[in-house]
Design an enzyme around this catalytic site. Structure first.
Site, PDB file in Angstrom:
ATOM      1  N   CYS A 130      15.578  19.887  -8.717  1.00 33.68           N
ATOM      2  CA  CYS A 130      15.294  20.597  -7.472  1.00 33.68           C
ATOM      3  C   CYS A 130      14.771  19.629  -6.414  1.00 33.68           C
ATOM      4  O   CYS A 130      15.202  19.665  -5.251  1.00 33.68           O
ATOM      5  CB  CYS A 130      14.279  21.706  -7.727  1.00 33.68           C
ATOM      6  SG  CYS A 130      13.983  22.772  -6.302  1.00 33.68           S
ATOM      7  N   CYS A 131      13.851  18.745  -6.800  1.00 30.77           N
ATOM      8  CA  CYS A 131      13.326  17.763  -5.859  1.00 30.77           C
ATOM      9  C   CYS A 131      14.420  16.817  -5.368  1.00 30.77           C
ATOM     10  O   CYS A 131      14.454  16.457  -4.187  1.00 30.77           O
ATOM     11  CB  CYS A 131      12.209  16.950  -6.518  1.00 30.77           C
ATOM     12  SG  CYS A 131      10.651  17.840  -6.721  1.00 30.77           S
ATOM     13  N   CYS A 211       5.908  22.254  -2.048  1.00 31.09           N
ATOM     14  CA  CYS A 211       6.689  23.486  -1.970  1.00 31.09           C
ATOM     15  C   CYS A 211       5.896  24.632  -2.607  1.00 31.09           C
ATOM     16  O   CYS A 211       5.162  24.428  -3.583  1.00 31.09           O
ATOM     17  CB  CYS A 211       8.015  23.311  -2.693  1.00 31.09           C
ATOM     18  SG  CYS A 211       9.121  22.116  -1.915  1.00 31.09           S
ATOM     19  N   CYS A 214       5.939  25.401  -6.521  1.00 25.49           N
ATOM     20  CA  CYS A 214       5.452  24.343  -7.411  1.00 25.49           C
ATOM     21  C   CYS A 214       4.076  23.829  -7.015  1.00 25.49           C
ATOM     22  O   CYS A 214       3.675  22.733  -7.415  1.00 25.49           O
ATOM     23  CB  CYS A 214       6.455  23.194  -7.445  1.00 25.49           C
ATOM     24  SG  CYS A 214       8.079  23.663  -8.085  1.00 25.49           S
ATOM     25  N   CYS A 237       7.403  13.741  -6.677  1.00 28.54           N
ATOM     26  CA  CYS A 237       8.655  14.420  -6.342  1.00 28.54           C
ATOM     27  C   CYS A 237       9.866  13.513  -6.475  1.00 28.54           C
ATOM     28  O   CYS A 237      10.991  13.996  -6.537  1.00 28.54           O
ATOM     29  CB  CYS A 237       8.583  15.001  -4.925  1.00 28.54           C
ATOM     30  SG  CYS A 237       8.549  13.771  -3.619  1.00 28.54           S
TER      31      CYS A 237
END
Length: 250
Positions: A130-131, A211, A214, A237
């Site tokens: 996702c990062c 985010c 998280c 990240c």
């Protein structure tokens, strides 16, 4: 004998900066106050350097320091589309208050999101992926054309950032960490001295803000970044792990 015309047509792929350049800058500015370092360095790098900010809990200090020298430095913000609404509002407030004239907002590639995160839940089972999708790739695009960039990382924030240098190299690009040796006390004193607004979530127990899915509150005595990716074997990240110490500002 080489053809001069052909040689002129070749693209120069040599890195703009090398580890030797970073070492030379580290020596040049050893013991120099951060504000004085930026005052000397930013004019030299005009047009070649960008400031990257997450507009997190401590971002106002670096933003203020840079704005005091040059408000025209391009200011890059990566909107992962998973940000807290408070962060977006804080971004607008700070950028306006400090007078930055070139705020550049980059987002994830919508095609890649549709391909790799159809449910928008990748953070819940693959935070690294996702990062990479929402932070690393957009920042790579954002930094295209720049030879250097300024990060807000500080050595005290986590064990992965101990002995953080002021200058390092990633992919041939100079990365500048003006606050590398600042303490939490230094930051708090600067906030007070310049009456800078705090991120609204800091008072609610979020000393490090990323985010929203998280980021969780940090309990007393925990590492300031303990609330990032809680429950995962992950502390960064990924946008700072390519050439030196592990990962932001971020």
């Amino acid at each position: 004998m080489a053809d001069p015309a052909r040689a002129a047509d070749r693209i120069d792929t040599a890195p703009a900066f090398t580890p030797a350049d970073a070492a030379a800058l580290e020596a040049r500015f050893a013991g120099v106050a951060t504000a004085d370092m930026l005052a000397a360095l930013l004019p030299e790098l005009a047009g070649r350097v960008a400031l990257v900010s997450s507009f997190g809990a401590e971002s106002a200090v670096l933003l203020h320091l840079v704005a005091a020298v040059d408000r025209q430095v391009p200011l890059i913000f990566i909107n992962t589309q998973k940000m807290f609404g408070q962060t977006l509002a804080y971004r607008d407030e700070l950028a306006e208050r400090l007078g930055f004239v070139d705020l550049r907002v980059f987002r994830p590639d919508p095609y890649q999101l549709a391909l790799k995160d159809q449910t928008s839940l990748r953070w819940s089972y693959d935070p690294d992926g996702c990062c990479a999708l929402r932070k690393v790739e957009p920042l790579d695009r954002a930094l295209g054309g720049f030879d250097a960039w300024i990060s807000g990382r500080k050595g005290f924030q986590a064990k992965t950032r101990v002995a953080l240098p002021r200058f390092e190299i990633e992919d041939g690009r100079l990365k500048i960490n003006p606050l590398a040796d600042w303490s939490k006390g230094d930051l708090d004193a600067y906030f007070a001295a310049h009456e800078l607004p705090r991120h609204p979530l800091e008072a609610e127990g979020y000393p490090s803000i990323g985010c929203s899915p998280c980021t969780s509150k940090v309990r007393p005595g925990e590492d300031p970044r303990a609330g990032r990716w809680r429950g995962w074997d992950k502390t960064e990240c990924g946008i700072h792990g390519k050439g030196g110490a592990d990962d932001p500002v971020f």
